[in-house]
Design an enzyme around this catalytic site. Sequence first.
Site, PDB file in Angstrom:
ATOM      1  N   CYS A  14     -10.862 -31.419   7.284  1.00 35.84           N
ATOM      2  CA  CYS A  14      -9.556 -31.958   6.903  1.00 35.84           C
ATOM      3  C   CYS A  14      -9.380 -31.902   5.388  1.00 35.84           C
ATOM      4  O   CYS A  14     -10.364 -31.885   4.639  1.00 35.84           O
ATOM      5  CB  CYS A  14      -9.378 -33.384   7.411  1.00 35.84           C
ATOM      6  SG  CYS A  14     -10.393 -34.597   6.559  1.00 35.84           S
ATOM      7  N   ASP A  51      11.654   1.553  -2.859  1.00 39.69           N
ATOM      8  CA  ASP A  51      11.572   2.688  -3.767  1.00 39.69           C
ATOM      9  C   ASP A  51      11.600   3.942  -2.890  1.00 39.69           C
ATOM     10  O   ASP A  51      11.317   3.865  -1.686  1.00 39.69           O
ATOM     11  CB  ASP A  51      10.271   2.588  -4.570  1.00 39.69           C
ATOM     12  CG  ASP A  51      10.129   3.727  -5.565  1.00 39.69           C
ATOM     13  OD1 ASP A  51      11.156   4.220  -6.055  1.00 39.69           O
ATOM     14  OD2 ASP A  51       8.984   4.124  -5.847  1.00 39.69           O
TER      15      ASP A  51
END
Length: 708
Positions: free
Chosen positions: A22, A400
């Site tokens: 945790c 591109d």
Amino acid sequence: MRNEQALDQLQAKTYRVQGLTCTNCAAKFERNVKALPGVKEAKVNFGAAKLTVWGEVTIEQLEQAGAFEQLTIREERERPARREPFWKRKENRNVFASVALLLFGVAADAADRGMLAVVMYLAAIVIGGYSLFWTGLRNLVRWQFDMKTLMTIAILGAAAIGEWQEGAVVVILFAISEALERYSMENARRSIASLMEMAPAEAIVRRGAEEMTVPVEDVRVGEVMIVKPGGKIALDGVVVDGASTVNEAAITGESLLVEKALGDPVFAGTLNGEGFLEVEVTKRADETTLAKMIDLVEEAQAERAPSQAFVDRFARYYTPFIIVAALLVAIAPPLMIGGDWLDWLYRGLAVLVIGCPCALVISTPVAIVTAIGNAARRGVLIKGGVHLEQIGRLRAVAFDKTGTLTKGEPAVTDIVVYEGSREQLLTIAAAIENRSQHPLASAIVRKAEEERAPFLDVSVDGFQSLTGQGVKAVIGGDTYYIGSPALFTSLVGKLPNEAEQQITAFRKEGKTVMAVGTADRLLGLVAAADQLRPSAPHTIAALRRLGVAEVAMVTGDHEQTAQAIGRQAGVSDIRAGLLPEEKLAAIRELKQRCGVTAMVGDGVNDAPALAAADVGVAMGGAGTDTALETADVVLMADDLRQLPYTIRLGRRTLAVIRQNIAFALGLKALALAAAIPGWLTLWLAVFADMGATLLVTLNSMRLLRVKE
């Protein structure tokens, strides 16, 4: 600033941590390590289960700092010991013992042996919860209210009011919840663990006349590594002898075999086929592409996503609120309306148990760890939860052209012959261009090789480059020219109308035209173009199906070529002839008009546009250090089809995070509503908390099923 400079001068060392389940435990472990003598700074990466320490410290000291959670520490590059089966592990045996004692207690209760039952319940509480109590009581003394503190108060409170059986059930359910949490987090981290295990620990190298097996850490750059058929490649390098096929799925996610011969690069962790290879090592073990991938993914798992930052802020106020609420439930009714103290104290304890924020705190990191790990296994590097969330919100994508929508290398598309034969024209052109370094020259040579034209048998003399126009050379006593149509206009005057029309047609299609001939006649035309990637139209269609509002192409190439490629790819918004600063402006305009925008490029050029986009996506990270370092997302396989998968993963992750937060808060709200009237027992409260944690974790595991 001064502290950062001081840290830079210290050697940072990284360790692997086993047992972190945790984020609160990770934060506490980090604080404990920082408090150790000799440690200047420490940082825990919960997602990757890593600890980085600046200063001098031993593994024994680190394990002492993590003793509250029985954490085990090992060196970063040390291979983990084989884990015992889940049910055989030491930390889980106490659970089985507690369950047995609880059952004995229930049996004693049924036989009306009350004192024996209490002893059995007490033994179950002590055996199942001694580590919980040790941590919880210590935290209570320090006024640190985490999950274990709340559970300790609840269990001791249950025992104090005579609810021994309830206390034992709570301890057992909490222990089971902890064990399942550990198991779930191990599963979430398994994607990265599997990457780490892909590269072998040893390599066969040739030293002098001898072949020897040595640890990969001891292999030096420049040494020759032997890779036998069917063996894994241990380090990055270049093939210096032999030929084979290699499975590069470990790096690119692409399962198709790649042919390797002299001069070709190979990567650590990839699998050799049936050939024998000798490879000159080019990178040390900690610098290989696979090692960089692992480091980047682990760093990404440490990055806090916006959702996680919200949850952490919420939890900071939520836990104190729950403590105050539980206290009010326990004391307000007896004081104000004369309620039974034991009854309302029990209800207050139930509120305290329900209030454990574990499920809420873990709701985001477990989803992020799982998604980033899944992407890495499929050849997509995502450099943090923030980028993963942005991908899920994409509204526009700009590509591109060169090297992204296209392959980045020209290929001959058309040959028009006006005099002689096609083979004769191609042979002359390839024989001359074989001496040139121009990309278009390489395209002609490749075409001649494909059509088996005998250009290597042709004797070429007097080769000369004509700057900006083309080349010329002498073959069989005749001087031949290859170059732009303008070169031939200057040589022979006006070109035939048929040739002029053909040149115009080719240029409209975005093709570059080269003329071939002598000083007084045109023999033919060769047209070449950068080839569209076969995956480009499918990718753009998939993006539109995913609801991406705008797909654009931004390129510095001229208008005709850009329009031709854009039409083939299915792009409607085509922006050509752009300088780098104009590309930057185009990305900003897309962001303003559409929202979250991604720029897809090669990771080397277009740096301003990639940086300006909300998500910069680089193509072809395998072997390209620049792409790995500069982009937010890297498509390792140089395959556009990975982009729709990445967007789907981002969207699914966002949905899972929202579901997790809703599950965690919704279940707790229902349980709180049931606890205050007394409808919820303590053990049901723990069961609800455990159920919320498991629900969140299992829901996050669904991200492993997101496929291309």
